[in-house]
Design an enzyme around this catalytic site. Structure first.
Site, PDB file in Angstrom:
ATOM      1  CB  SER A  55      -0.894   2.506  12.162  1.00 13.99           C
ATOM      2  OG  SER A  55      -2.277   2.325  12.353  1.00 13.99           O
ATOM      3  CE  LYS A  56      -0.258  -2.162   5.577  1.00 11.15           C
ATOM      4  NZ  LYS A  56      -0.108  -3.575   5.356  1.00 11.15           N
ATOM      5  NE  ARG A  57      -4.132  -1.503  13.006  1.00  9.93           N
ATOM      6  CZ  ARG A  57      -3.459  -1.147  14.095  1.00  9.93           C
ATOM      7  NH1 ARG A  57      -4.098  -0.725  15.133  1.00  9.93           N
ATOM      8  NH2 ARG A  57      -2.146  -1.223  14.145  1.00  9.93           N
ATOM      9  CE1 TYR A  94      -1.098   2.070   4.264  1.00  9.95           C
ATOM     10  CE2 TYR A  94       0.858   0.691   4.376  1.00  9.95           C
ATOM     11  CZ  TYR A  94       0.041   1.660   4.926  1.00  9.95           C
ATOM     12  OH  TYR A  94       0.350   2.216   6.122  1.00  9.95           O
TER      13      TYR A  94
END
Ligand code: GLU
Length: 440
Positions: free
Chosen positions: A213-215, A16
């Site tokens: 973060s990714k979240r 990503y």
């Protein structure tokens, strides 16, 4: 050394594209464009396990969507390739043997380590200023590994070799790499090669003050469907940089004009998706109708709205444009212009048609509108006011039922614009239909 400015974006294909990476790419792009230099895209794919074709695609697609083009790298080639670290092994071997020759590496349990000179390293960072790193303590600064026992390379070494080989003049990257920089400088010195200029740009933190973060919402570039790429770039530019004068909404030309690496601040940037959303709406508001149509039509198509031609859609887009904050909301805002089978929002019906007299008002407005010969904004407005006066009611008592009857909902573009675009025939038919449907 040539005086051409050469910057690079060197992502690892993790699957990503992080907003932080996109911002790094953008700042490198801006710096290269500002100085008539080159931006190189280099894929740092030494970690073979994680690398898949999709992971590369995510990077290309993200950059392409943002409009960030690269002058050398995958797809475009260049004189300093290959641009994948996985294909540059022989080069790393040759640099390793240079270090062996000068006695700067040694073997330790199968791994190859770099022998730190254990001196003070000074980094003159374009953003962070002069930083002195004391490398004398082997406990806090152990000799770095260059190559693992399994033969794979460690990031620091291949990163430096590539920057040398690709003739990178300016290394612009996230501040998380600042602590790596003295190690990199030690490698340059051991190889007897001048260091590039370094610019470490502030970290992007989430609302809790932690590294994004990714979240976190908005962390991945692919999550920006419905956003306008130039608005996202605008928002990214403000993460660590400011054009001054309280300016926030800028188009790409203005950012290119005003961007200056020296005005990047050192403070960490706090990521704020609401702000990005607001900037998106501002960009939509300011863009031309044609550009808006270019961006909105794919969403309209995807929603399955059937229309005859772009020309049919343009006047509809023109009247909702100022209301739109996200492109993916466009179908919802305009669907009722394209079908007589639109649904009525129950809350709007309850609030509007259930009011005593509302449907009679609608009926009288229908009769009044039926007499209009020229169906335009001014006449629609005058006639409505005239009818309100005759009925002895407020204009709102006609406006609200008219809006719900014509569109099925209470929210939409200006009523007169909406009615004008719908046209006489359809408006009268819709008023009639609603009158019968909601009269008990
Ligand atoms: N592959 C590294 C990263 O993604 C690049 C670091 C650098 O720009 O030097 O963080």
């Amino acid at each position: 050394m040539s005086s051409e400015v050469r910057t690079r974006f060197a992502p690892s294909p993790t699957g990503y594209l992080h907003v932080g990476g996109a911002r790094t790419a953008f700042f490198n792009w801006l710096f290269a464009r500002k100085h008539q230099g080159k931006l190189i895209l280099r894929i740092e794919d030494t970690d073979k396990k994680r690398n898949t074709e999709e992971a590369y695609q995510v990077i290309y697609n993200g950059l392409t969507w943002l409009g960030l083009d690269w002058d050398e790298g995958p797809h475009v080639g260049g004189n300093f390739g290959p641009y994948f670290q996985s294909e540059r092994n022989s080069l790393y071997e040759s640099y390793l043997s240079q270090l062996e020759k000068v006695g700067m590496v040694y073997e330790d349990e199968g791994a190859i380590r770099f022998r730190s000179p254990r001196k003070t390293v000074v980094v003159e960072d374009m953003v962070c200023g002069r930083i002195v790193f004391d490398m004398s303590n082997p406990v806090t600064h152990p000799d770095m590994t260059i190559r693992r026992p399994d033969g794979t390379w460690i990031f620091h070494f291949v990163n430096v070799v590539d920057d040398i080989e690709m003739k990178i003049t300016h290394v612009i990257r996230g501040e998380d790499h600042l602590s790596n920089t003295p190690k990199h400088v030690e490698l340059y010195q051991a190889l007897d090669i001048a260091c590039p200029h370094f610019a470490h740009i502030p970290l992007i933190l989430n609302h809790e003050g932690k590294k994004m973060s990714k979240r976190d919402g908005g962390a991945s570039v692919t999550s920006y469907s419905g956003y306008v790429p130039e608005a996202v770039l605008n928002y990214l530019s403000l993460l660590g940089w400011s054009p001054g004068g309280n300016r926030e909404v800028l188009d790409l030309m203005e950012i290119r004009e005003l961007f200056d690496i020296k005005s990047i601040n050192r403070r960490n940037a706090i990521f704020d998706l609401d702000k990005c959303f607001w900037i998106n709406g501002q960009h939509i508001l300011r863009m031309s109708l044609e550009r808006f149509a270019d961006l909105a039509l794919p969403f309209i198509d995807k929603a399955g709205i059937v229309y005859d031609s772009r020309e049919q859609v343009l006047p509809i887009l023109a009247i909702v444009k100022e209301k739109i904050k996200l492109l993916r909301d466009v179908p919802e805002w305009i669907s009722y212009f394209f079908t007589e089978e639109f649904t009525f929002d129950p809350t709007s019906v309850e609030k509007t048609f259930k009011k005593p007299g509302a449907l009679d008002h609608l009926k009288s407005l229908r009769q009044a509108y039926a007499t209009l010969e020229t169906w335009n904004l001014q006449n629609l407005e005058n006639k409505l006011k005239e009818t309100a006066a005759q009925n002895g009611c407020k204009t709102g008592d006609l406006i609200h039922p008219a809006r719900v009857a014509a569109s099925g909902r209470s929210i939409g573009p200006s009523l007169y614009h909406m009615l004008e675009v719908l046209g006489k025939e359809r408006v009268l038919a819709r008023f009639e239909k609603a009158y019968h449907q909601f009269t008990l």
